[in-house]
Design a protein around this motif. Structure first.
Motif, short mmCIF file in Angstrom:
data_model
loop_
_atom_site.label_atom_id
_atom_site.label_comp_id
_atom_site.label_asym_id
_atom_site.label_seq_id
_atom_site.Cartn_x
_atom_site.Cartn_y
_atom_site.Cartn_z
N ILE A 112 64.48 14.82 138.01
CA ILE A 112 63.77 15.16 139.25
C ILE A 112 62.96 13.97 139.74
O ILE A 112 62.98 13.63 140.93
N MET A 113 62.24 13.32 138.82
CA MET A 113 61.49 12.13 139.18
C MET A 113 62.41 11.07 139.77
O MET A 113 62.11 10.47 140.81
N PHE A 114 63.54 10.84 139.10
CA PHE A 114 64.46 9.80 139.54
C PHE A 114 65.09 10.12 140.89
O PHE A 114 65.50 9.20 141.62
N SER A 115 65.17 11.38 141.24
CA SER A 115 65.81 11.78 142.49
C SER A 115 65.10 11.23 143.73
O SER A 115 65.68 11.20 144.81
N PHE A 116 63.87 10.77 143.56
CA PHE A 116 63.10 10.24 144.70
C PHE A 116 63.29 8.73 144.88
O PHE A 116 62.67 8.14 145.77
N ILE A 117 64.15 8.11 144.09
CA ILE A 117 64.23 6.65 144.09
C ILE A 117 64.72 6.08 145.42
O ILE A 117 64.40 4.94 145.76
N ASP A 118 65.49 6.84 146.17
CA ASP A 118 66.02 6.30 147.43
C ASP A 118 65.06 6.47 148.61
O ASP A 118 65.36 6.03 149.71
N ASP A 119 63.92 7.10 148.37
CA ASP A 119 62.87 7.16 149.39
C ASP A 119 62.09 5.85 149.30
O ASP A 119 61.41 5.61 148.31
N PRO A 120 62.18 4.98 150.30
CA PRO A 120 61.54 3.66 150.20
C PRO A 120 60.04 3.71 149.95
O PRO A 120 59.46 2.76 149.46
N ARG A 121 59.42 4.81 150.29
CA ARG A 121 57.98 4.95 150.07
C ARG A 121 57.67 5.24 148.60
O ARG A 121 56.52 5.07 148.16
N LEU A 122 58.68 5.68 147.85
CA LEU A 122 58.47 6.11 146.47
C LEU A 122 59.24 5.30 145.44
O LEU A 122 59.04 5.47 144.24
N THR A 123 60.09 4.39 145.92
CA THR A 123 60.96 3.64 145.01
C THR A 123 60.19 2.92 143.91
O THR A 123 60.54 3.01 142.72
N VAL A 124 59.16 2.18 144.29
CA VAL A 124 58.37 1.44 143.30
C VAL A 124 57.78 2.38 142.26
O VAL A 124 57.82 2.10 141.05
N GLY A 125 57.24 3.50 142.71
CA GLY A 125 56.65 4.46 141.79
C GLY A 125 57.66 5.04 140.82
O GLY A 125 57.36 5.20 139.63
N VAL A 126 58.86 5.33 141.32
CA VAL A 126 59.91 5.87 140.44
C VAL A 126 60.31 4.83 139.40
O VAL A 126 60.42 5.14 138.20
N LEU A 127 60.50 3.60 139.82
CA LEU A 127 60.89 2.54 138.89
C LEU A 127 59.81 2.31 137.84
O LEU A 127 60.11 2.11 136.65
N PRO A 150 71.23 -2.04 141.13
CA PRO A 150 71.31 -2.50 142.53
C PRO A 150 69.96 -2.80 143.17
O PRO A 150 69.88 -3.58 144.13
N PHE A 151 68.89 -2.22 142.63
CA PHE A 151 67.57 -2.45 143.20
C PHE A 151 67.06 -3.86 142.91
O PHE A 151 66.09 -4.31 143.52
N LEU A 152 67.72 -4.57 142.01
CA LEU A 152 67.37 -5.97 141.76
C LEU A 152 67.69 -6.85 142.95
O LEU A 152 67.17 -7.96 143.07
N ALA A 153 68.55 -6.36 143.84
CA ALA A 153 68.98 -7.16 144.99
C ALA A 153 68.32 -6.71 146.30
O ALA A 153 68.67 -7.21 147.37
N LYS A 154 67.39 -5.80 146.23
CA LYS A 154 66.73 -5.32 147.44
C LYS A 154 65.83 -6.41 148.03
O LYS A 154 65.30 -7.27 147.31
#
Length: 203
Positions: A112-127, A150-154
């Motif tokens: 559930i926590m990981f499901s928010f990773i594609d929300d740019p406002r929450l990505t850092v928090g999820v990681l 893939p987030f290494l290339a953002k």
């Protein structure tokens, strides 16, 4: 009284006296309630420190009282719901801190926590949440490795730095080819925002 206790906790967070907060002569539920409210502070460092302390309170004062820990997770998830009337920008990292230190059964909330990773406002928090769980139980998050890479290339430096940190905590070999000196974001660690290169040198 509640206002005074909140001010005291704020002062202790400012001084990085996390252990004193954990051992306050107060019910854990009351400390947790205040820490949850401090996730909305304008001072980002205070919010990050509240995240860390929340995990410590669950670990040291809640222990195996699973229902209390689950209630914390549910409240964090509610803060991400539009109906909550607020925005829980620090909810994913707080979930990670609680899952990492709480009863093992809380691992069911990782997807559930990981499901928010594609929300740019929450990505850092999820990681960051994935990283803190990985430091305690890397086996619980190894399955997400391919989705984190893939987030290494953002383009966002903070996202890249936190993707590196999450992968590094899961298994340093995953990012051995990454030039950490090129990562220009900062990562929260033990009360301060630090450079990824500093973290690599420490661990």
């Amino acid at each position: 009284m509640a206002g005074l206790q909140r001010s005291k906790i704020m002062d202790l967070l400012a001084q990085k006296q996390f252990s004193q907060i954990v051992h306050l002569d107060e019910k854990p539920k009351n400390i947790i309630k205040i820490l949850l409210s401090l996730l909305y502070e304008r001072d980002k460092l205070i919010s990050w420190r509240a995240v860390q302390t929340l995990g410590l309170v669950v670990a040291q004062r809640v222990g195996d009282q699973t229902e209390i820990a689950r209630d914390v997770i549910r409240r964090l998830l509610w803060s991400l719901n539009d109906e909550s009337g607020g925005t829980g920008w620090y909810a994913p990292q707080a979930m990670g801190a609680v899952i990492a230190t709480g009863p093992e059964s809380l691992a069911e909330y990782i997807p559930i926590m990981f499901s928010f990773i594609d929300d740019p406002r929450l990505t850092v928090g999820v990681l960051w949440g994935m990283a803190v769980v990985a430091r305690e139980r890397p086996d619980l998050v190894q399955q997400y490795t391919d989705e984190i890479v893939p987030f290494l290339a953002k383009p966002d430096g903070q996202v890249r730095a936190h993707a590196w940190w999450a992968l590094y905590c899961i298994d340093p070999q995953l990012v051995q080819q990454v030039d950490v000196s090129t990562l220009d974001g900062e990562i929260y660690w033990q009360g301060e925002m630090v450079a990824p290169l500093w973290l690599k040198q420490e661990f």
